[in-house]
Write a protein that holds these residues in place. Structure first.
Motif, PDB file in Angstrom:
ATOM      1  N   ASN A  91     -43.546  45.326  10.810  1.00 20.11           N
ATOM      2  CA  ASN A  91     -44.673  45.700   9.954  1.00 20.11           C
ATOM      3  C   ASN A  91     -45.462  46.866  10.523  1.00 20.11           C
ATOM      4  O   ASN A  91     -45.663  46.962  11.725  1.00 20.11           O
ATOM      5  N   SER A 102     -49.016  48.584  11.046  1.00 13.95           N
ATOM      6  CA  SER A 102     -50.409  48.184  11.067  1.00 13.95           C
ATOM      7  C   SER A 102     -51.082  48.814   9.839  1.00 13.95           C
ATOM      8  O   SER A 102     -50.676  49.893   9.398  1.00 13.95           O
ATOM      9  N   ASN A 103     -52.094  48.166   9.293  1.00 15.99           N
ATOM     10  CA  ASN A 103     -52.810  48.772   8.169  1.00 15.99           C
ATOM     11  C   ASN A 103     -53.740  49.887   8.624  1.00 15.99           C
ATOM     12  O   ASN A 103     -54.245  50.648   7.807  1.00 15.99           O
ATOM     13  N   ASP A 104     -53.933  49.950   9.919  1.00 19.35           N
ATOM     14  CA  ASP A 104     -54.805  50.970  10.483  1.00 19.35           C
ATOM     15  C   ASP A 104     -53.940  52.122  11.012  1.00 19.35           C
ATOM     16  O   ASP A 104     -53.062  51.919  11.846  1.00 19.35           O
ATOM     17  N   PRO A 111     -46.116  55.407   3.734  1.00 26.22           N
ATOM     18  CA  PRO A 111     -47.549  55.150   3.924  1.00 26.22           C
ATOM     19  C   PRO A 111     -48.390  55.884   2.867  1.00 26.22           C
ATOM     20  O   PRO A 111     -47.911  56.824   2.247  1.00 26.22           O
ATOM     21  N   TRP A 135     -53.252  59.132   7.139  1.00 23.57           N
ATOM     22  CA  TRP A 135     -51.825  58.841   7.288  1.00 23.57           C
ATOM     23  C   TRP A 135     -50.951  60.096   7.290  1.00 23.57           C
ATOM     24  O   TRP A 135     -49.722  60.011   7.381  1.00 23.57           O
ATOM     25  N   PHE A 148     -45.348  47.698   5.122  1.00 26.26           N
ATOM     26  CA  PHE A 148     -46.686  47.088   5.144  1.00 26.26           C
ATOM     27  C   PHE A 148     -46.617  45.649   4.644  1.00 26.26           C
ATOM     28  O   PHE A 148     -47.503  44.858   4.895  1.00 26.26           O
TER      29      PHE A 148
END
Ligand code: TXA
Ligand code: MG
Length: 351
Positions: free
Chosen positions: A297, A299-301, A329, A335, A266
């Motif tokens: 990276n 994704s934060n989603d 995660p 997640w 992340f």
């Protein structure tokens, strides 16, 4: 459409056809043709005790493949099909035992992909299909991945573009007294409970992965869903699933020891790695290695992260690294399916 006719002809001839779905690509065979289904096991290198999911054109078709179907199955099918949900039900006697790995239950799903839905509607039968990867390896999310995995072993690949969801369906076991989730996917426990409400015992429905998996369910799941065993979805090169701090420690360690590490995290690639690159010559040789560090990276989603996950794992694996370092995660419901895949992919290296 020509490509669908071709796929139907091959299926009727007992050949294998790779099919696109919204989750991952499947390696399809006519579910009523035991010789064709046997080919699936052979090509994948999968034990014949590990049952296959049968893909159907619509929920009406459930009664051709399952018996004693509970109300909850209809509720879930109507709510989520076509979509990334697989239901385990009692097997209809007409389902060849080779499809169900000799078990008296059967896994059914209506996939949400226009090409495959059209294929299923016109084929009229069921298509037995596991993910179109070699046994234990990363599932394919593009036609190109299927080619890489299986080459000429598959007669035809129906190219439906990249899979929209990117990880395998949620599997709900409905063939016993206590329904529960056998495999995490993009459909979450709370969505399932919203639909089934009082029919399900909340406490029993979901038992989290590995660390918190109750022994009873864990043993049960290993028996009836052999694919839930560890070391699954795995790259060829060693994968380490680590908290951020550990990941950085291991990264620095790999630089010092001249090992090639690649990263999925992340966190953005830190500047200091670039600094070492620029100052190569003044620094020990090992720092030159830092320019090899391929850094991807998350994704934060969680939804986008799932869609990209297997492609990213393949990209990193192809670089033939000594270590694939992956940041763990968050431990939240969104997640969970990704964590499940990564824990299994990492096994046994991280434990
Ligand atoms: O999203 C998906 O589910 C993809 C696409 C192609 O539909 N399919 C997929 O299939 O992931 P596969 O074979 O890779 O994983 C299916 C899992 C396996 O772990 C298998 O053991 C389990 O479902 N399974 C199949 N039939 C079962 C049954 N009767 N009882 C318990 N587990 C079953
Ligand atoms: Mg699979």
């Amino acid at each position: 459409m020509k490509i669908i006719e071709r796929a139907i002809t091959l299926l009727l001839e007992g050949e294998l056809v790779a099919i696109p779905t919204e989750t991952v690509y499947g390696l399809g065979a006519d579910a009523k043709n035991p010789a064709a289904v046997q080919k699936v096991f052979t090509v994948k290198g999968r034990p014949t005790t590990n049952p296959l999911i049968i893909h159907l054109p619509n929920w009406d078709a459930m009664t051709d493949w399952a018996i004693d179907i509970p109300d909850s199955a209809y509720q879930l099918a109507k709510a989520f099909w076509p979509g990334p949900l697989t239901l385990i039900l009692k097997r209809h006697p007409s389902v060849p035992k080779i499809v169900t790995g000799g078990q008296d239950t059967v896994a059914l799903r209506v996939p949400n992909h226009p090409l495959t839905l059209e294929l299923l509607e016109r084929f009229k039968g069921g298509i037995a299909a596991p993910s179109a990867n070699r046994y234990g390896r990363i599932s394919p999310t593009t036609a190109e991945h299927v080619r890489e995995e299986l080459g000429d072993a598959v007669s035809y690949i129906l190219d439906g573009g990249p899979c929209q969801i990117g990880i395998e369906s949620t599997i709900v076991y409905l063939a016993g007294d206590n329904p529960f989730i056998l495999r995490q996917g993009s459909i979450l426990k709370r969505q399932i409970l919203n639909v089934t409400q009082s029919n399900f015992d909340t406490n029993n429905l979901y038992k989290p992965i590995r660390d918190s998996l109750s022994e009873e369910i864990s043993t049960f799941a290993a028996i009836i869903t052999p694919g839930s065993s560890t070391s699954h979805y795995a790259p060829v090169h060693p994968l380490f699933l680590l908290k951020k701090e550990q990941l950085f420690k291991m990264l620095l360690q790999s630089i010092r020891t001249q090992k090639k590490a690649v990263v999925l995290s992340f966190t953005k690639k830190p500047e200091f790695l670039n600094f070492f690159n620029q100052t190569v010559g003044e620094k020990p040789d090992s720092y030159e290695k830092t320019k090899d560090i391929q850094w991807l990276n998350f994704s934060n989603d969680a939804t986008s992260a799932a869609q990209q996950l297997y492609h990213q794992l393949r990209t990193l694996d192809k670089l033939k690294p000594d270590y694939i370092l992956i940041e763990e995660p968050p431990d939240t419901e969104e997640w969970l399916a990704i964590r499940d895949r990564l824990f299994r992919a990492a096994s046994p290296h991280s434990f």
